[in-house]
Design a protein around this motif. Structure first.
Motif, PDB file in Angstrom:
ATOM      1  N   GLU A   1       0.953   4.327  -2.838  1.00  0.00           N
ATOM      2  CA  GLU A   1       0.714   5.730  -2.483  1.00  0.00           C
ATOM      3  C   GLU A   1       1.981   6.581  -2.553  1.00  0.00           C
ATOM      4  O   GLU A   1       1.943   7.755  -2.188  1.00  0.00           O
TER       5      GLU A   1
ATOM      6  N   GLU B   1      -7.285  -6.789  -0.345  1.00  0.00           N
ATOM      7  CA  GLU B   1      -7.946  -7.276   0.858  1.00  0.00           C
ATOM      8  C   GLU B   1      -8.820  -8.495   0.568  1.00  0.00           C
ATOM      9  O   GLU B   1      -8.791  -9.487   1.312  1.00  0.00           O
TER      10      GLU B   1
ATOM     11  N   ASP C   1      -7.533   2.903  -4.366  1.00  0.00           N
ATOM     12  CA  ASP C   1      -8.596   2.267  -3.568  1.00  0.00           C
ATOM     13  C   ASP C   1      -9.061   0.965  -4.207  1.00  0.00           C
ATOM     14  O   ASP C   1      -9.322  -0.024  -3.501  1.00  0.00           O
ATOM     15  N   SER C   2      -9.164   0.960  -5.524  1.00  0.00           N
ATOM     16  CA  SER C   2      -9.598  -0.259  -6.212  1.00  0.00           C
ATOM     17  C   SER C   2      -8.588  -1.394  -6.022  1.00  0.00           C
ATOM     18  O   SER C   2      -8.965  -2.540  -5.735  1.00  0.00           O
TER      19      SER C   2
ATOM     20  N   ILE D   1      -6.235   8.329  -6.754  1.00  0.00           N
ATOM     21  CA  ILE D   1      -6.780   7.856  -5.481  1.00  0.00           C
ATOM     22  C   ILE D   1      -7.820   6.764  -5.708  1.00  0.00           C
ATOM     23  O   ILE D   1      -7.852   5.743  -4.990  1.00  0.00           O
ATOM     24  N   ALA D   2      -8.678   6.960  -6.709  1.00  0.00           N
ATOM     25  CA  ALA D   2      -9.685   5.932  -7.006  1.00  0.00           C
ATOM     26  C   ALA D   2      -9.021   4.632  -7.453  1.00  0.00           C
ATOM     27  O   ALA D   2      -9.464   3.527  -7.082  1.00  0.00           O
TER      28      ALA D   2
ATOM     29  N   MET E   1       0.828  -1.201   0.000  1.00  0.00           N
ATOM     30  CA  MET E   1       0.000   0.000   0.000  1.00  0.00           C
ATOM     31  C   MET E   1       0.867   1.257   0.000  1.00  0.00           C
ATOM     32  O   MET E   1       0.559   2.248  -0.666  1.00  0.00           O
TER      33      MET E   1
ATOM     34  N   VAL F   1      -6.357  -1.662  -3.587  1.00  0.00           N
ATOM     35  CA  VAL F   1      -6.329  -2.052  -2.177  1.00  0.00           C
ATOM     36  C   VAL F   1      -7.507  -2.970  -1.845  1.00  0.00           C
ATOM     37  O   VAL F   1      -7.357  -3.959  -1.103  1.00  0.00           O
ATOM     38  N   ASN F   2      -8.680  -2.671  -2.379  1.00  0.00           N
ATOM     39  CA  ASN F   2      -9.840  -3.554  -2.151  1.00  0.00           C
ATOM     40  C   ASN F   2      -9.595  -4.950  -2.724  1.00  0.00           C
ATOM     41  O   ASN F   2      -9.937  -5.960  -2.102  1.00  0.00           O
TER      42      ASN F   2
END
Length: 255
Positions: free
Chosen positions: A157, A240, A233-234, A229-230, A153, A236-237
């Motif tokens: 970033e 997970e 987030d995609s 950022i979007a 992550m 990272v999801n």
């Protein structure tokens, strides 16, 4: 009598020549006048968007406009690098999970690790770390997945904060240019002792141009920033969800 007719004929021809010459001169003068009036009344050629932008940028002055342009260049460079990195980091998670499951069923942990080694992206790296600790126990594998997920992550970033800095810095520089331009305009009014619009028009114009270009730079970089950022987030999801799936696969494989 013949001599009289000759004189009259010569006089008539000279009169006609004079009239023609005067008419020609008058026509030429009128033509020149019409041409001059037409040129004066002809509207100026419309500039293209690129030419108009270049003109306004030059009018804004090299000081603050150069710094605002530098913010745009650096911000776009970082944004493009991040977009390329994130697109390369995107993995078909479902396909990878299926391949890892098939490898676990057919060849065990080592075959699954080989599949992860041959796949690019943070999800494959997390899978590899979890599989590498799977021979110890499930808790160790889960801790490895969580820890390495945080590392990945951070890689996603990386340098994104610089884009947000340039987004904030560009309009602030524009506003500073506005303030300095207004101060310069009031200094000219004080020196002249008279409120002459021509004295302050230049300073106010420069002030407004710096603000406009600062806002334009901030808007452009904000669009790229939101996309990045979007995208993060995609990914990272996906990381997970894939981590949970990997734990389920390892538990199933242990049984």
């Amino acid at each position: 009598m013949k001599r009289l007719f000759s004189i009259l004929a010569i006089t008539f021809l000279m009169a006609i020549g004079t009239v023609n010459a005067n008419a020609t001169t008058t026509f030429a003068s009128a033509t020149a006048t019409v041409t001059s009036v037409t040129q004066e009344e002809a509207p100026a050629e419309d500039l293209t968007f690129h030419q108009e932008l270049k003109k306004r940028f030059i009018e804004g002055g090299p000081g603050f406009m150069g710094i605002v342009l530098l913010c745009l260049i650096l911000g776009l460079a970082i944004a493009i690098e991040r977009i390329i990195f994130l697109n390369l980091s995107t993995t078909n998670t479902k396909k990878l999970t299926q391949n890892v499951e098939d490898a676990l069923n057919s060849g065990g942990i080592e075959a699954a690790k080989e599949v992860c080694r041959n796949t690019k992206g943070p999800v494959a790296s997390i899978f590899y770390q979890g599989l590498d600790r799977a021979e110890e126990d499930i808790d160790a594998a889960e801790k490895a997945v969580v820890a390495y997920g945080g590392v990945q992550m951070g890689q996603l970033e990386k340098n994104v904060s610089w884009i947000s800095l340039f987004i904030a810095l560009a309009p602030m520089l524009g506003f500073m240019g506005t303030v300095i331009g207004m101060i310069s305009a009031f200094d000219k009014i004080e020196a002249a002792g008279d409120m002459n619009p021509s004295l302050v028009a230049g300073g106010i114009k420069v002030a407004l141009l710096t603000t406009v270009f600062g806002l334009i730079v901030a808007i452009i970089l904000q669009i790229f920033y939101n996309y990045i950022i979007a995208k993060i987030d995609s990914i990272v999801n996906d990381m997970e969800d894939a981590s949970i799936t990997l734990m389920d696969l390892l538990v199933k494989h242990k049984k």
